[in-house]
Design a protein around this motif. Structure first.
Motif, mmCIF file in Angstrom:
data_model
loop_
_atom_site.group_PDB
_atom_site.id
_atom_site.type_symbol
_atom_site.label_atom_id
_atom_site.label_comp_id
_atom_site.label_asym_id
_atom_site.label_seq_id
_atom_site.Cartn_x
_atom_site.Cartn_y
_atom_site.Cartn_z
ATOM 1 N N ILE A 142 0.863 -1.177 0.000
ATOM 2 C CA ILE A 142 0.000 0.000 0.000
ATOM 3 C C ILE A 142 0.902 1.230 0.000
ATOM 4 C CG2 ILE A 142 -1.863 1.234 1.158
ATOM 5 C CD1 ILE A 142 -2.469 -1.418 2.667
ATOM 6 N N PHE A 143 0.980 1.904 -1.124
ATOM 7 C CA PHE A 143 1.774 3.119 -1.234
ATOM 8 C C PHE A 143 0.869 4.328 -1.000
ATOM 9 C CE2 PHE A 143 4.396 0.630 -4.571
ATOM 10 C CZ PHE A 143 5.070 -0.044 -3.558
ATOM 11 N N VAL A 144 1.371 5.286 -0.253
ATOM 12 C CA VAL A 144 0.626 6.500 0.075
ATOM 13 C C VAL A 144 1.308 7.673 -0.609
ATOM 14 C CG1 VAL A 144 -0.172 8.019 1.921
ATOM 15 C CG2 VAL A 144 -0.082 5.546 2.297
ATOM 16 N N TRP A 204 6.083 10.195 -1.014
ATOM 17 C CA TRP A 204 5.663 8.794 -0.968
ATOM 18 C C TRP A 204 5.895 8.209 0.417
ATOM 19 C CZ3 TRP A 204 2.895 6.627 -4.664
ATOM 20 C CH2 TRP A 204 3.003 7.086 -5.984
ATOM 21 N N GLY A 205 4.969 7.381 0.844
ATOM 22 C CA GLY A 205 5.133 6.569 2.040
ATOM 23 C C GLY A 205 4.592 5.183 1.769
ATOM 24 N N GLU A 206 4.810 4.263 2.699
ATOM 25 C CA GLU A 206 4.277 2.907 2.538
ATOM 26 C C GLU A 206 3.536 2.486 3.798
ATOM 27 O OE1 GLU A 206 5.564 -1.688 1.375
ATOM 28 O OE2 GLU A 206 6.816 0.002 0.732
ATOM 29 N N GLY A 214 7.683 -3.556 0.737
ATOM 30 C CA GLY A 214 7.954 -3.026 -0.584
ATOM 31 C C GLY A 214 9.081 -2.016 -0.638
ATOM 32 N N PRO A 215 9.315 -1.445 -1.826
ATOM 33 C CA PRO A 215 10.474 -0.571 -2.030
ATOM 34 C C PRO A 215 10.426 0.739 -1.262
ATOM 35 C CG PRO A 215 9.099 -0.665 -4.004
ATOM 36 C CD PRO A 215 8.604 -1.723 -3.083
ATOM 37 N N LEU A 224 10.695 -10.397 -2.845
ATOM 38 C CA LEU A 224 9.342 -10.776 -2.448
ATOM 39 C C LEU A 224 8.414 -10.939 -3.648
ATOM 40 C CD1 LEU A 224 7.699 -11.259 0.183
ATOM 41 C CD2 LEU A 224 6.923 -8.899 -0.017
ATOM 42 N N ALA A 225 8.532 -10.048 -4.615
ATOM 43 C CA ALA A 225 7.768 -10.147 -5.853
ATOM 44 C C ALA A 225 8.717 -9.862 -7.011
ATOM 45 C CB ALA A 225 6.605 -9.154 -5.857
ATOM 46 N N PRO A 226 8.540 -10.542 -8.149
ATOM 47 C CA PRO A 226 9.458 -10.345 -9.271
ATOM 48 C C PRO A 226 9.501 -8.913 -9.772
ATOM 49 C CG PRO A 226 8.112 -12.310 -9.595
ATOM 50 C CD PRO A 226 7.551 -11.597 -8.407
ATOM 51 N N TRP A 227 8.441 -8.145 -9.487
ATOM 52 C CA TRP A 227 8.362 -6.777 -9.991
ATOM 53 C C TRP A 227 8.811 -5.743 -8.946
ATOM 54 C CZ3 TRP A 227 4.499 -10.415 -10.244
ATOM 55 C CH2 TRP A 227 3.558 -10.431 -9.203
ATOM 56 N N PHE A 228 9.538 -6.197 -7.914
ATOM 57 C CA PHE A 228 10.017 -5.263 -6.886
ATOM 58 C C PHE A 228 10.775 -4.089 -7.519
ATOM 59 C CE2 PHE A 228 12.663 -3.540 -3.582
ATOM 60 C CZ PHE A 228 12.005 -3.763 -2.385
ATOM 61 N N GLY A 229 11.742 -4.382 -8.356
ATOM 62 C CA GLY A 229 12.535 -3.327 -8.969
ATOM 63 C C GLY A 229 11.865 -2.658 -10.144
ATOM 64 N N GLU A 230 10.906 -3.340 -10.751
ATOM 65 C CA GLU A 230 10.233 -2.821 -11.947
ATOM 66 C C GLU A 230 9.480 -1.524 -11.667
ATOM 67 O OE1 GLU A 230 6.227 -4.117 -14.383
ATOM 68 O OE2 GLU A 230 7.520 -5.700 -13.621
ATOM 69 N N ILE A 231 8.925 -1.395 -10.450
ATOM 70 C CA ILE A 231 8.070 -0.243 -10.175
ATOM 71 C C ILE A 231 8.831 0.935 -9.577
ATOM 72 C CG2 ILE A 231 6.044 -1.703 -9.868
ATOM 73 C CD1 ILE A 231 6.349 -1.427 -6.886
ATOM 74 N N CYS A 232 10.147 0.779 -9.368
ATOM 75 C CA CYS A 232 10.970 1.867 -8.821
ATOM 76 C C CYS A 232 11.691 2.584 -9.938
ATOM 77 C CB CYS A 232 12.026 1.330 -7.853
ATOM 78 S SG CYS A 232 11.386 0.311 -6.539
ATOM 79 N N GLN A 233 11.734 3.901 -9.872
ATOM 80 C CA GLN A 233 12.502 4.684 -10.834
ATOM 81 C C GLN A 233 13.924 4.931 -10.345
ATOM 82 O OE1 GLN A 233 10.120 8.179 -11.582
ATOM 83 N NE2 GLN A 233 8.696 7.080 -12.906
#
Length: 391
Positions: free
Chosen positions: A19-21, A33-35, A303-304, A329-338
């Motif tokens: 859950i990203f805030v 951003w927060g988590e 998450g990141p 934890l999830a294959p897309w961990f790095g995919e969603i970070c810029q």
């Protein structure tokens, strides 16, 4: 500067939803951003963020402590795990905004860095859900530990004990002894091994039976050997075993940590900055721990953004020891970070220099992994007689 809106972005991570805030301001392009990830409470936390936003919108985001107090006190009811997680995600985002507005990393706002790098530990095979290994298969488990270390880690946390109860059956204890010894023999003495009991034992004596056979391999710590909240029991156990104890992922308030410190119940505390009031709450807990000569090891299998928050906190906290991470934890961990904050060098993360938390979320990439019902590993936590176990 004023806060204009608060949004949540949910990203599925297989057995939890991140859950990203996102806190927006009236300054063009300036947001934070927060988590606020809380396992299997996604909809409740997202709703709580919406509930708390009424106390936050219109405020100056630089007034972090004022806004935290407003969310706490105006809520009237104690916030509990769901409310405090929502608060924590908002609070983290305020630090991100402040750092970006001033052009400095968050650690600079916390008094400056006190170390040059941050040591981290991971879980077996980086907690990858497609590569779970049964601890009953000693050879395969040791292979997985070795493979994890070879990814560049100098410390690994493992689940070694079975679902338990008030007793510790001798066959289970003997298996844990064999498994522990085999792991230590496989990785040698230069790798730190820690183990998480997840509060599975229902009694101090059951926990002691398992700790006694693990202690000879000199683990860095045993985490949550009994259920959280029993500070007296932890203090009793710590005097009975020859092994450092740790706890904190399910503790939320400074009062709970003050009791641990008063009793000298553990060697290390593990607050989760996504649950304990964010960076502000973590700093209070760190001070309490430092006064009792306790180290702090933030809990973070999430998450990141949670990783970025913990990294900033670790950089500026004197009694920090080591940071939990779960980048697999999830294959897309790095995919969603810029931003790439989590590269390993000698088992450590580097200190970021970018303003704020040093992380941005690619919302388009994140949207490819929307909310989905989580896989809940606890559903097999059943004892032989059919009773529900602590998992």
């Amino acid at each position: 500067m004023k806060i204009t809106a608060i949004e949540t972005l949910v990203v599925n991570a297989i057995h939890r939803n991140w859950i990203f805030v996102k806190v927006l301001t009236d300054q063009d392009g300036l947001h934070g951003w927060g988590e606020a990830t809380l396992e299997w409470k996604t909809k409740a936390v997202s709703g709580a963020v919406d509930d708390l936003s009424g106390f936050v919108i219109g405020e100056d985001p630089h007034r972090i402590e004022h806004i935290v107090q407003k969310m706490r006190r105006f809520s009237f009811w104690p916030l509990g795990s769901i409310g405090l997680t929502a608060l924590s995600g908002i609070e983290q985002a305020l630090w991100d905004i402040k750092g970006k507005a001033l052009g400095v990393p968050v650690w600079q706002l916390l008094g400056g860095r006190v170390r040059d790098r941050v040591r981290v530990y991971t879980h077996l095979l980086q907690a990858r859900q497609d590569r779970l290994v049964d601890h009953r298969d000693i050879s395969a488990f040791c292979d997985a530990v070795q493979e994890t270390v070879e990814l560049g880690y100098s410390a690994v946390k493992l689940g070694l004990v079975p679902y338990s109860g008030y007793d510790a059956p001798l066959p289970a204890v003997r298996h844990v002894e064999k498994l522990s010894n085999a792991i230590r023999e496989r990785v040698g003495t230069t790798v730190d091994i820690m183990t998480d009991f997840h509060g599975r034992p229902d009694s101090v004596h059951a926990a002691k039976a398992f700790i006694d056979v693990i202690a000879p391999i000199r683990p860095m710590f045993v985490e949550e050997p009994i259920q959280p909240g029993d500070a007296e029991g932890l203090a009793q156990l710590s005097r009975m075993v020859d092994c450092p104890l740790a706890t904190g992922e399910r503790l939320l308030t400074i009062q709970e940590y003050a009791e641990l410190a008063r009793l000298r119940a553990v060697t290390y505390v593990q607050p989760d900055l996504a649950h304990c009031g964010g960076i502000s709450g973590g700093r209070r807990i760190a001070a309490i721990a430092e006064a009792a000569s306790m180290g702090i090891m933030p809990h973070n299998p999430m998450g990141p953004i949670a990783g970025a928050v913990s990294l900033q906190f670790a950089a500026a906290t004197p009694n920090f020891v080591i940071q939990e991470e779960a980048v697999g934890l999830a294959p897309w961990f790095g995919e969603i970070c810029q931003n790439d904050l989590f590269g390993l060098t000698d088992g450590c993360w580097s200190i970021p220099e970018a303003p704020g938390l040093g992380i941005e979320i690619d919302e388009r990439a994140a949207s490819r992994h929307p909310y989905a019902p989580e896989i809940i590993p606890a559903l097999d936590a059943i004892l032989p007689d059919g009773r529900i176990a602590n998992w």
